[in-house]
Write a protein that holds these residues in place. Structure first.
Motif, PDB file in Angstrom:
ATOM      1  N   HIS A 224      19.114   1.761   1.841  1.00  0.00           N
ATOM      2  CA  HIS A 224      17.453   1.688   0.550  1.00  0.00           C
ATOM      3  C   HIS A 224      17.530   1.243  -0.425  1.00  0.00           C
ATOM      4  O   HIS A 224      19.307   2.504  -0.461  1.00  0.00           O
ATOM      5  CB  HIS A 224      16.848   2.431   1.445  1.00  0.00           C
ATOM      6  CG  HIS A 224      16.267   2.475   2.548  1.00  0.00           C
ATOM      7  ND1 HIS A 224      15.581   2.080   3.016  1.00  0.00           N
ATOM      8  CD2 HIS A 224      16.803   3.527   4.234  1.00  0.00           C
ATOM      9  CE1 HIS A 224      15.128   2.180   4.065  1.00  0.00           C
ATOM     10  NE2 HIS A 224      15.235   3.406   4.979  1.00  0.00           N
TER      11      HIS A 224
ATOM     12  N   TYR B  91      14.277   2.210  -4.524  1.00  0.00           N
ATOM     13  CA  TYR B  91      12.900   2.359  -3.995  1.00  0.00           C
ATOM     14  C   TYR B  91      13.054   4.036  -2.580  1.00  0.00           C
ATOM     15  O   TYR B  91      11.996   4.782  -2.920  1.00  0.00           O
ATOM     16  CB  TYR B  91      12.815   1.649  -2.161  1.00  0.00           C
ATOM     17  CG  TYR B  91      12.149   2.668  -0.848  1.00  0.00           C
ATOM     18  CD1 TYR B  91      11.828   2.100  -0.914  1.00  0.00           C
ATOM     19  CD2 TYR B  91      13.024   3.118   0.436  1.00  0.00           C
ATOM     20  CE1 TYR B  91      10.348   2.488   0.425  1.00  0.00           C
ATOM     21  CE2 TYR B  91      11.966   2.958   1.472  1.00  0.00           C
ATOM     22  CZ  TYR B  91      10.189   2.700   0.967  1.00  0.00           C
ATOM     23  OH  TYR B  91       9.845   3.653   1.695  1.00  0.00           O
TER      24      TYR B  91
ATOM     25  N   ARG C  91       2.719   0.218  -5.448  1.00  0.00           N
ATOM     26  CA  ARG C  91       2.365   0.231  -3.671  1.00  0.00           C
ATOM     27  C   ARG C  91       2.262  -1.557  -3.854  1.00  0.00           C
ATOM     28  O   ARG C  91       3.130  -1.309  -1.705  1.00  0.00           O
ATOM     29  CB  ARG C  91       0.488   0.942  -4.165  1.00  0.00           C
ATOM     30  CG  ARG C  91      -0.358   0.425  -1.724  1.00  0.00           C
ATOM     31  CD  ARG C  91      -1.956   0.497  -2.740  1.00  0.00           C
ATOM     32  NE  ARG C  91      -1.489   2.335  -2.752  1.00  0.00           N
ATOM     33  CZ  ARG C  91      -2.182   2.445  -3.869  1.00  0.00           C
ATOM     34  NH1 ARG C  91      -2.608   2.106  -5.171  1.00  0.00           N
ATOM     35  NH2 ARG C  91      -2.228   3.756  -4.263  1.00  0.00           N
TER      36      ARG C  91
ATOM     37  N   ARG D 285       4.802  -2.745  -4.930  1.00  0.00           N
ATOM     38  CA  ARG D 285       6.572  -3.434  -4.598  1.00  0.00           C
ATOM     39  C   ARG D 285       7.360  -2.785  -3.876  1.00  0.00           C
ATOM     40  O   ARG D 285       7.881  -3.315  -2.266  1.00  0.00           O
ATOM     41  CB  ARG D 285       7.674  -2.890  -6.134  1.00  0.00           C
ATOM     42  CG  ARG D 285       9.095  -3.660  -5.288  1.00  0.00           C
ATOM     43  CD  ARG D 285       9.660  -3.156  -6.931  1.00  0.00           C
ATOM     44  NE  ARG D 285      11.010  -2.216  -6.483  1.00  0.00           N
ATOM     45  CZ  ARG D 285      11.527  -2.476  -7.403  1.00  0.00           C
ATOM     46  NH1 ARG D 285      11.247  -1.814  -8.963  1.00  0.00           N
ATOM     47  NH2 ARG D 285      13.084  -2.600  -7.643  1.00  0.00           N
ATOM     48  N   HIS D 286       7.041  -0.996  -3.257  1.00  0.00           N
ATOM     49  CA  HIS D 286       7.413  -0.578  -1.948  1.00  0.00           C
ATOM     50  C   HIS D 286       6.038  -0.565  -0.573  1.00  0.00           C
ATOM     51  O   HIS D 286       7.036   0.647   0.113  1.00  0.00           O
ATOM     52  CB  HIS D 286       7.811   1.115  -2.567  1.00  0.00           C
ATOM     53  CG  HIS D 286       8.897   0.460  -3.803  1.00  0.00           C
ATOM     54  ND1 HIS D 286      10.121  -0.270  -3.805  1.00  0.00           N
ATOM     55  CD2 HIS D 286       9.034   1.030  -4.801  1.00  0.00           C
ATOM     56  CE1 HIS D 286      10.836  -0.449  -4.756  1.00  0.00           C
ATOM     57  NE2 HIS D 286      10.328   0.270  -5.772  1.00  0.00           N
ATOM     58  N   HIS D 287       5.256  -0.719  -0.892  1.00  0.00           N
ATOM     59  CA  HIS D 287       4.102  -0.429   0.672  1.00  0.00           C
ATOM     60  C   HIS D 287       4.318   1.010   0.657  1.00  0.00           C
ATOM     61  O   HIS D 287       3.694   1.487   2.154  1.00  0.00           O
ATOM     62  CB  HIS D 287       4.261  -1.255   1.848  1.00  0.00           C
ATOM     63  CG  HIS D 287       4.803  -2.866   1.553  1.00  0.00           C
ATOM     64  ND1 HIS D 287       4.720  -3.561   2.415  1.00  0.00           N
ATOM     65  CD2 HIS D 287       4.497  -3.423   0.636  1.00  0.00           C
ATOM     66  CE1 HIS D 287       4.776  -4.917   1.930  1.00  0.00           C
ATOM     67  NE2 HIS D 287       4.383  -4.764   0.872  1.00  0.00           N
TER      68      HIS D 287
ATOM     69  N   ASP E 237      13.786  -2.070   0.713  1.00  0.00           N
ATOM     70  CA  ASP E 237      13.420  -1.329  -0.751  1.00  0.00           C
ATOM     71  C   ASP E 237      11.631  -1.325  -0.504  1.00  0.00           C
ATOM     72  O   ASP E 237      10.654  -1.307  -1.256  1.00  0.00           O
ATOM     73  CB  ASP E 237      12.935  -3.174  -1.862  1.00  0.00           C
ATOM     74  CG  ASP E 237      12.919  -2.999  -2.692  1.00  0.00           C
ATOM     75  OD1 ASP E 237      13.003  -1.487  -2.742  1.00  0.00           O
ATOM     76  OD2 ASP E 237      12.322  -3.409  -3.459  1.00  0.00           O
ATOM     77  N   ARG E 238      11.441  -1.366   0.758  1.00  0.00           N
ATOM     78  CA  ARG E 238       9.825  -0.959   1.308  1.00  0.00           C
ATOM     79  C   ARG E 238       9.339  -0.207   2.523  1.00  0.00           C
ATOM     80  O   ARG E 238      10.743  -0.676   3.601  1.00  0.00           O
ATOM     81  CB  ARG E 238       9.090  -2.043   0.854  1.00  0.00           C
ATOM     82  CG  ARG E 238       9.148  -3.309   1.528  1.00  0.00           C
ATOM     83  CD  ARG E 238       8.468  -4.163   2.091  1.00  0.00           C
ATOM     84  NE  ARG E 238       9.027  -5.159   2.690  1.00  0.00           N
ATOM     85  CZ  ARG E 238       8.271  -5.797   4.000  1.00  0.00           C
ATOM     86  NH1 ARG E 238       7.149  -5.043   4.147  1.00  0.00           N
ATOM     87  NH2 ARG E 238       8.657  -6.762   4.158  1.00  0.00           N
TER      88      ARG E 238
ATOM     89  N   ASN F 289       7.292   0.008   6.170  1.00  0.00           N
ATOM     90  CA  ASN F 289       6.973  -0.993   6.701  1.00  0.00           C
ATOM     91  C   ASN F 289       7.174  -0.035   8.518  1.00  0.00           C
ATOM     92  O   ASN F 289       7.125   0.352   8.359  1.00  0.00           O
ATOM     93  CB  ASN F 289       8.025  -1.935   6.677  1.00  0.00           C
ATOM     94  CG  ASN F 289       7.898  -3.216   7.767  1.00  0.00           C
ATOM     95  OD1 ASN F 289       6.447  -3.725   7.512  1.00  0.00           O
ATOM     96  ND2 ASN F 289       8.261  -3.598   8.571  1.00  0.00           N
TER      97      ASN F 289
ATOM     98  N   TYR G 170       9.189   4.866   7.122  1.00  0.00           N
ATOM     99  CA  TYR G 170       9.513   4.934   5.300  1.00  0.00           C
ATOM    100  C   TYR G 170      11.612   4.415   5.292  1.00  0.00           C
ATOM    101  O   TYR G 170      11.383   4.657   3.636  1.00  0.00           O
ATOM    102  CB  TYR G 170       8.995   6.148   5.223  1.00  0.00           C
ATOM    103  CG  TYR G 170       7.993   6.250   4.990  1.00  0.00           C
ATOM    104  CD1 TYR G 170       6.784   5.718   3.942  1.00  0.00           C
ATOM    105  CD2 TYR G 170       6.939   6.724   5.908  1.00  0.00           C
ATOM    106  CE1 TYR G 170       5.356   7.087   3.782  1.00  0.00           C
ATOM    107  CE2 TYR G 170       5.860   7.258   5.919  1.00  0.00           C
ATOM    108  CZ  TYR G 170       5.111   7.235   4.975  1.00  0.00           C
ATOM    109  OH  TYR G 170       3.370   7.464   5.125  1.00  0.00           O
TER     110      TYR G 170
END
Length: 374
Positions: A62, A66, A84, A86-88, A137-138, A140, A144
């Motif tokens: 990672h 992030y 939010r 960029r990194h969800h 980077d996020r 999903n 996390y």
């Protein structure tokens, strides 16, 4: 009991929740720990408390940006629109909650520890692991951090050169494939429901030739998984001759799970586990998906029983039943009333099911690839 089998757990999973409305509101790892102890399967000498991974250790997969954003979101319990996007983080799937860094960092810490503990061989169960959707980077798909990727890296750092990653979750392991699709020393074999989020993992996807994706038809039962096991999973792993195997044993392929339309019993998962165990000296068993607290707790406890050489009882003793009777699950604001077999057994009867011709064709496609691979 298999003397080398160890169990990595943590109390952080007891009471930690993604929120009252989220699919991961249900108790899972704590149920496995309680059930295993009630059965006498988790004595103190085989239980290890999972450490929390330090931020720098997470940078093996990672990005530092992030990881810093995740830590800050936990500290402030809020995210701005830029983070939010960029990194969800702070989305419906990946909400802000009290332990949103500490909980996944605990699973990641267990994965990193596993590679070290398996340096000289052995078997480990990490039911808090299996978050296979996390991306560099996020966040999903409820994930996390990507502890399977970190586990593979740790295994390699501690002497395992060739690693087979097998994933039998109902959802495709898109994050793990993103990390290792072009690594010739990592084999990825995934079975997952067709047309199910994240809608990746087509049978045609090959990566660098070490990726075998096998979408399962909706309604697939135990016979579909047995065919996948015998004609794709086992031949691929045996040909690869791994030093270590990581099995992600998501419970969402079970009939009772609300997040898929597969129809397996726990026998399907345990059949894969039993068949893979002799194929490598290092074996790491992870959790994964699973959103019915009774079915996921029962399956992962049974899997720990297999891993540690226990005999699965036909009928649970009263202390183990008490653990299951103490669970609660609300769907659409109504409490679910579990059937008696969810409270008195670890395994339901086998669910054979039909094998559609289209699935047989997919299996044949992968068999042809395996022949060419040799």
């Amino acid at each position: 009991m298999t003397a080398t089998a160890r169990f990595i757990g943590s109390e952080i999973y007891r009471g930690s929740s993604y929120g009252a409305w989220h699919p991961l509101r249900v108790p899972r790892v704590s149920t496995v720990m309680d059930l295993a102890r009630a059965l006498g399967w988790l004595p103190p000498d085989v239980y290890l408390r999972s450490p929390r991974a330090r931020p720098a250790a997470l940078h093996g997969f990672h990005t530092p940006e992030y990881v810093a954003a995740l830590i800050a979101a936990e500290a402030t319990q809020q995210v701005g629109p830029e983070i939010r996007a960029r990194h969800h983080l702070g989305t419906p799937a990946n909400p802000v909650f009290a332990e949103m860094f500490r909980r996944p960092a605990t699973g990641a810490g267990g994965a990193l520890l596993a590679g070290e503990l398996l340096r000289h061989g052995g078997r480990l169960h990490l039911p808090g692991g299996g978050t296979h959707h996390g991306l560099p980077d996020r966040a999903n798909g409820f994930c996390y951090l990507n502890d399977p990727v970190l586990a593979i890296g740790s295994l390699r750092a501690h002497g395992a050169r060739r690693i087979a990653y097998v994933d039998i979750d109902a959802h495709h392991c898109d994050g793990v494939e993103a990390g290792f699709a072009h690594d010739p020393d990592t084999l990825i074999v995934s079975t997952h429901e067709e047309n199910r989020w994240p809608r990746t993992g087509a049978v045609e996807d090959e990566g660098a030739g070490q990726v075998f994706n096998l979408p399962l038809p909706s309604g697939a039962g135990d016979d579909v998984m047995a065919l996948a096991r015998d004609r794709v999973i086992l031949p691929a792993v045996a040909m690869f001759r791994p030093d270590a195997i990581v099995l992600q044993c998501g419970a969402d392929a079970l009939l009772e799970d609300p997040q898929s339309r597969l129809a397996m019993s726990g026998h399907a998962h345990l059949g894969v586990l039993r068949a893979l165990l002799p194929l490598a000296p290092r074996f790491l068993l992870l959790g994964g998906g699973g959103y019915n607290p009774w079915s996921v707790g029962r399956l992962w406890t049974a899997a720990w029983g297999v891993l540690s050489g226990r005999e699965i009882p036909d009928h649970l003793p009263v202390p183990a039943q008490a653990v299951l009777r103490g669970l609660e699950w609300h769907k659409q604001r109504r409490a679910v009333s579990p059937p008696e077999n969810w409270l008195t057994t670890l395994l339901d009867p086998p669910r054979p099911g039909e094998i559609p011709d289209v699935f047989r064709d997919r299996v044949a496609t992968l068999e042809a690839r395996l022949l060419a691979w040799v």
